[in-house]
Design a protein around this motif. Sequence first.
Motif, short mmCIF file in Angstrom:
data_model
loop_
_atom_site.label_atom_id
_atom_site.label_comp_id
_atom_site.label_asym_id
_atom_site.label_seq_id
_atom_site.Cartn_x
_atom_site.Cartn_y
_atom_site.Cartn_z
N HIS A 85 -15.40 -12.14 63.80
CA HIS A 85 -15.32 -10.96 64.23
C HIS A 85 -13.79 -10.22 64.77
O HIS A 85 -12.84 -11.05 65.07
N GLY A 86 -13.80 -8.98 64.77
CA GLY A 86 -12.61 -8.16 65.32
C GLY A 86 -12.67 -8.13 66.84
O GLY A 86 -13.65 -8.62 67.54
N GLY A 87 -11.48 -7.75 67.32
CA GLY A 87 -11.26 -7.41 68.86
C GLY A 87 -10.13 -7.98 69.32
O GLY A 87 -9.82 -8.48 70.62
N GLY A 88 -9.02 -7.78 68.43
CA GLY A 88 -7.88 -8.13 68.88
C GLY A 88 -7.42 -9.48 69.54
O GLY A 88 -6.59 -9.76 70.38
N TRP A 89 -8.28 -10.65 69.12
CA TRP A 89 -8.49 -12.01 69.36
C TRP A 89 -8.36 -12.14 70.95
O TRP A 89 -7.87 -13.25 71.58
#
Length: 312
Positions: A85-89
């Motif tokens: 998933h995404g989310g800037g780590w």
Amino acid sequence: MLHPQARALMDLMAERGVPPTHTLSPAEARAFYRERRTFTQPEPPQVAAVRELTATTPQGDIPLRLYRPLGPDATTVLPVLVYYHGGGWVIGDLDTHDTLCRELANAAGCAVVAVDYRMGPEHRFPAAVDDVLAATRWVREQAGALRLDPGRLAVGGDSAGGNLAALVALAARDAGDLPIAFQLLIYPATDMRRGHPSHTTNGDGYVLTRDTLAYFHDHYIADPAHDLDWRASPLLHTDLAGLPPALVITAGYDPLRDEGLDYARALTEAGNRATCVCFERQIHGFITMGRVLDEANTAVALCAAELRRVLG
């Protein structure tokens, strides 16, 4: 050229005073991201089966979620997409990308295994890289028990997840122990130095801003020298040859647009099969917003069609 639906969404966010991510604590940002998904994401489609799994790895236990698509019976051995998933780590989880994983599974006719990797600032680089590699190896090792075909294993992700998918493909090639059939890179971050022109032209006013990118970067990367490590910046790997076919999706009003395009170009120049499609009128994060952005559904269909074509 910004799509009217994207403009309407941004205007609504401004009208309702949606706080920029970089003004929130990581805990607040995670909760807000999880809660607001219902406003922009379609209803989660039914799939044949969903299983919560745990990958036991040297890094510890990693939560996974396995989706089987509608159609094939429970005994059919399926190709599989391992999805990050995404989310800037920093933000995002199995629930924030549940609908997208269901959509891809049904439309591509493959299983999807979503990975809940460790994130910053509690777990800095390279914890996320270690987790996705370990989880992907676990999926391959357990393929028989899970009714998955280890010879048709793809990796994919959006934004930070696209970064991680590119890194898994590189690490797997270098190690020679994890054959990857395809990489799906949706507006991936490929260069932590954040110096491409689109970081300036699209750095303000389009939801994902320079300030938010700096927030994500600084919560994930503890040492600025790590920006030059290919495990953070796959575009900086000295050898991009011999990698699996790739589909790179970018958005015209995304700060990450140019580094995604450059990565696709570098893959092609190194002799790989790579296709780059830019949704010129869209903003970063659009692919999960199919309730309010029609082009999100087009992008999902394109990704699924490529998965189906390559994985069979």
